[in-house]
Design a protein around this motif. Structure first.
Motif, mmCIF file in Angstrom:
data_model
loop_
_atom_site.group_PDB
_atom_site.id
_atom_site.type_symbol
_atom_site.label_atom_id
_atom_site.label_comp_id
_atom_site.label_asym_id
_atom_site.label_seq_id
_atom_site.Cartn_x
_atom_site.Cartn_y
_atom_site.Cartn_z
ATOM 1 N N ILE A 103 44.342 42.993 3.742
ATOM 2 C CA ILE A 103 43.322 42.051 3.274
ATOM 3 C C ILE A 103 42.273 41.854 4.372
ATOM 4 O O ILE A 103 42.626 41.642 5.539
ATOM 5 C CB ILE A 103 43.962 40.681 2.930
ATOM 6 C CG1 ILE A 103 45.144 40.855 1.978
ATOM 7 C CG2 ILE A 103 42.927 39.715 2.384
ATOM 8 C CD1 ILE A 103 44.807 41.416 0.637
ATOM 9 N N ARG A 104 41.005 41.885 3.977
ATOM 10 C CA ARG A 104 39.936 41.647 4.965
ATOM 11 C C ARG A 104 39.802 40.152 5.202
ATOM 12 O O ARG A 104 39.662 39.362 4.268
ATOM 13 C CB ARG A 104 38.603 42.228 4.470
ATOM 14 C CG ARG A 104 37.525 42.154 5.569
ATOM 15 C CD ARG A 104 36.297 42.896 5.205
ATOM 16 N NE ARG A 104 35.619 42.179 4.135
ATOM 17 C CZ ARG A 104 34.578 42.652 3.472
ATOM 18 N NH1 ARG A 104 34.105 43.848 3.734
ATOM 19 N NH2 ARG A 104 34.010 41.933 2.533
ATOM 20 N N ASN A 105 39.858 39.763 6.479
ATOM 21 C CA ASN A 105 39.717 38.345 6.824
ATOM 22 C C ASN A 105 38.241 38.012 7.080
ATOM 23 O O ASN A 105 37.365 38.872 6.952
ATOM 24 C CB ASN A 105 40.608 37.976 8.015
ATOM 25 C CG ASN A 105 40.215 38.685 9.306
ATOM 26 O OD1 ASN A 105 39.139 39.266 9.434
ATOM 27 N ND2 ASN A 105 41.112 38.620 10.286
ATOM 28 N N ALA A 106 37.979 36.767 7.467
ATOM 29 C CA ALA A 106 36.601 36.301 7.690
ATOM 30 C C ALA A 106 35.910 37.066 8.808
ATOM 31 O O ALA A 106 34.687 37.209 8.804
ATOM 32 C CB ALA A 106 36.602 34.805 7.993
ATOM 33 N N GLU A 109 38.234 41.989 9.726
ATOM 34 C CA GLU A 109 39.390 42.822 10.056
ATOM 35 C C GLU A 109 40.308 42.915 8.846
ATOM 36 O O GLU A 109 40.442 41.953 8.087
ATOM 37 C CB GLU A 109 40.177 42.204 11.207
ATOM 38 C CG GLU A 109 39.388 41.982 12.473
ATOM 39 C CD GLU A 109 40.169 41.128 13.460
ATOM 40 O OE1 GLU A 109 40.295 41.566 14.604
ATOM 41 O OE2 GLU A 109 40.638 40.038 13.071
ATOM 42 N N LEU A 111 44.027 43.017 7.687
ATOM 43 C CA LEU A 111 45.367 42.674 8.168
ATOM 44 C C LEU A 111 46.369 42.824 7.031
ATOM 45 O O LEU A 111 46.045 42.568 5.866
ATOM 46 C CB LEU A 111 45.381 41.234 8.678
ATOM 47 C CG LEU A 111 44.395 40.932 9.811
ATOM 48 C CD1 LEU A 111 44.404 39.445 10.144
ATOM 49 C CD2 LEU A 111 44.711 41.764 11.037
ATOM 50 N N LEU A 113 49.014 42.181 4.244
ATOM 51 C CA LEU A 113 49.316 41.033 3.399
ATOM 52 C C LEU A 113 50.694 40.502 3.786
ATOM 53 O O LEU A 113 51.657 41.259 3.849
ATOM 54 C CB LEU A 113 49.321 41.460 1.926
ATOM 55 C CG LEU A 113 49.756 40.419 0.907
ATOM 56 C CD1 LEU A 113 48.743 39.278 0.860
ATOM 57 C CD2 LEU A 113 49.907 41.056 -0.460
ATOM 58 N N GLU A 114 50.761 39.204 4.094
ATOM 59 C CA GLU A 114 52.042 38.596 4.449
ATOM 60 C C GLU A 114 52.666 38.014 3.200
ATOM 61 O O GLU A 114 52.073 37.178 2.525
ATOM 62 C CB GLU A 114 51.833 37.531 5.522
ATOM 63 C CG GLU A 114 51.414 38.128 6.850
ATOM 64 C CD GLU A 114 51.361 37.096 7.956
ATOM 65 O OE1 GLU A 114 52.102 36.094 7.892
ATOM 66 O OE2 GLU A 114 50.572 37.310 8.891
ATOM 67 N N GLU A 160 38.501 38.941 -3.107
ATOM 68 C CA GLU A 160 39.016 39.462 -1.833
ATOM 69 C C GLU A 160 38.755 40.963 -1.746
ATOM 70 O O GLU A 160 38.803 41.679 -2.738
ATOM 71 C CB GLU A 160 40.528 39.241 -1.707
ATOM 72 C CG GLU A 160 40.886 37.926 -1.094
ATOM 73 C CD GLU A 160 42.372 37.803 -0.806
ATOM 74 O OE1 GLU A 160 42.685 37.225 0.239
ATOM 75 O OE2 GLU A 160 43.201 38.238 -1.618
#
Length: 188
Positions: A103-106, A109, A111, A113-114, A160
């Motif tokens: 998943i692209r964060n703000a 990047e 990261l 998926l947790e 997302e």
């Protein structure tokens, strides 16, 4: 004269046969599978079970001995692909298709998926791809398309941006390289 023409025709046919057979040599791929990203698509689906996002990832593959894919009956207790190891821990080879959503964060990047439960995942099994080999080791090359459904909004949120990390195993437990797909945006 007729003998010379027959001899010339026979020689020509022999040389043509040798040329064609040399063009039909088996490809020489490594026995460890290799994959490359080909395409990704997603669609919003609504049926009697709810609303979900269906993501289809296609990878191209090459394998030198063609031992790709598992049947459910291969996963019996005691096999290398059984669900549980002898010590009752989860067997990492139970599946042969591994997918991790990123998943692209703000910050931009991507990261992993947790998930709430680390034993939950989107890994799965693809069937044998060497159906026509009759048990012979034969090099294989082709495309493998795999579809995964995510319930709308959980865990992937509308809007997302996500991409996926993918690798596969063959029946000899050789792990392919890992590829990362192009990003897609989850529909709103």
């Amino acid at each position: 004269m007729k003998l010379l023409r027959t001899l010339r025709t026979s020689t020509l046919l022999l040389l043509t046969g040798l040329a064609v057979s040399s063009c039909l040599e088996m490809p020489d791929y490594p026995e460890t599978p290799s994959i490359s990203f080909k395409s990704i698509s997603s669609e919003r689906v609504s049926d009697g079970f709810g609303l979900y996002d269906r993501v289809t990832i296609t990878v191209s593959f090459k394998d030198g001995n063609g031992d790709l894919g598992l049947r459910e009956e291969d996963k019996v207790e005691g096999s290398p692909w059984a669900r549980l190891n002898p010590d009752l821990t989860l067997n990492p080879f139970y599946n042969n298709y591994y997918i991790t959503p990123l998943i692209r964060n703000a910050a931009g990047e991507f990261l992993p998926l947790e998930l709430d439960n680390p034993n939950d995942n989107y890994n799965s099994t693809y069937p044998p791809l060497d159906k026509d080999s009759n048990g012979r080791e034969t090099p294989l090359r082709g495309d493998l398309s795999f579809t995964t459904d995510f319930f709308a909004g959980d865990p992937l949120k509308p809007g997302e941006v996500v991409r996926f990390e993918v690798f596969i195993y063959d029946r000899a437990l050789n792990k392919s390289n890992t590829i990362i797909t192009d990003p897609i945006t989850i529909p709103r």
